[in-house]
Design a protein around this motif. Sequence first.
Motif, short mmCIF file in Angstrom:
data_model
loop_
_atom_site.label_atom_id
_atom_site.label_comp_id
_atom_site.label_asym_id
_atom_site.label_seq_id
_atom_site.Cartn_x
_atom_site.Cartn_y
_atom_site.Cartn_z
N TYR A 3 63.19 132.19 31.82
CA TYR A 3 62.86 130.92 32.48
C TYR A 3 63.85 130.62 33.60
O TYR A 3 63.45 130.27 34.71
CB TYR A 3 62.85 129.78 31.46
N LEU A 4 65.16 130.76 33.32
CA LEU A 4 66.17 130.46 34.33
C LEU A 4 66.05 131.35 35.56
O LEU A 4 66.14 130.89 36.70
CB LEU A 4 67.58 130.58 33.73
N ILE A 5 65.83 132.64 35.32
CA ILE A 5 65.68 133.57 36.45
C ILE A 5 64.43 133.21 37.24
O ILE A 5 64.43 133.21 38.47
CB ILE A 5 65.65 135.02 35.95
N THR A 6 63.36 132.90 36.54
CA THR A 6 62.10 132.57 37.20
C THR A 6 62.22 131.26 37.98
O THR A 6 61.82 131.17 39.14
CB THR A 6 60.97 132.45 36.14
N PRO A 36 57.13 137.78 49.13
CA PRO A 36 57.87 138.85 48.46
C PRO A 36 59.07 138.34 47.65
O PRO A 36 59.59 139.04 46.79
CB PRO A 36 58.35 139.74 49.61
N ALA A 37 59.47 137.11 47.91
CA ALA A 37 60.58 136.52 47.14
C ALA A 37 60.22 136.38 45.67
O ALA A 37 61.10 136.20 44.83
CB ALA A 37 60.95 135.15 47.71
N PRO A 77 66.31 133.34 43.90
CA PRO A 77 66.62 133.00 45.30
C PRO A 77 65.38 133.19 46.18
O PRO A 77 64.74 134.23 46.14
CB PRO A 77 67.72 133.98 45.67
N LYS A 78 65.06 132.14 46.91
CA LYS A 78 63.93 132.17 47.84
C LYS A 78 64.39 131.54 49.15
O LYS A 78 65.20 130.63 49.15
CB LYS A 78 62.76 131.36 47.28
#
Length: 172
Positions: A150-153, A102-103, A157-158
């Motif tokens: 790209y940066l968000i992907t 789900p992360a 946070p995981k």
Amino acid sequence: MNFLYYALITVVCWGTYGVCMHIGSTNMGDKENGRIMAFLWVGLAYFLTAVVAPLIILKLKGGNIAFWAYPTKGWQWSLIAGTLGAIGALGVLLAFGKMSSPAYVPVIMSIIFAGAPMVNAVVSTTKEGNWSYVKWPFVLGIAMAAFGGYLITKHAPKPPKVPLDTVATKPS
């Protein structure tokens, strides 16, 4: 500037859309079919919001509710738009079905919401024939959207991966 308020309503709704859809699909109690079950309820929500509500509003405002009498080009393009929206919603759910955790919900939604404005910019500019008026900040904006996505992907946070030495092993 009143358009901004409506645009912000959409930002909030669509910004929470993926999270709500993931929660709904995982709570259907059917790992195999939960996403399609959730999509069915999304369709019902679309029906209530996009069919029943407009008919009521048109009736109250004295508008034409005989939709079969609407101009052909208007209803055809609107039907195409609705179909694209529904296929997009299905694509979100299918992407959720392929994620390992789900992360990845924010990763999937970031790809969608960074990519969609870029596609819109190219399609709209092409449709209006405005490529000869494109200035470098427009191209930079598209590039920044791509880089932001790209940066968000890449850095979503995981939770940390469980080290192998903490995993219990079964005796053979």
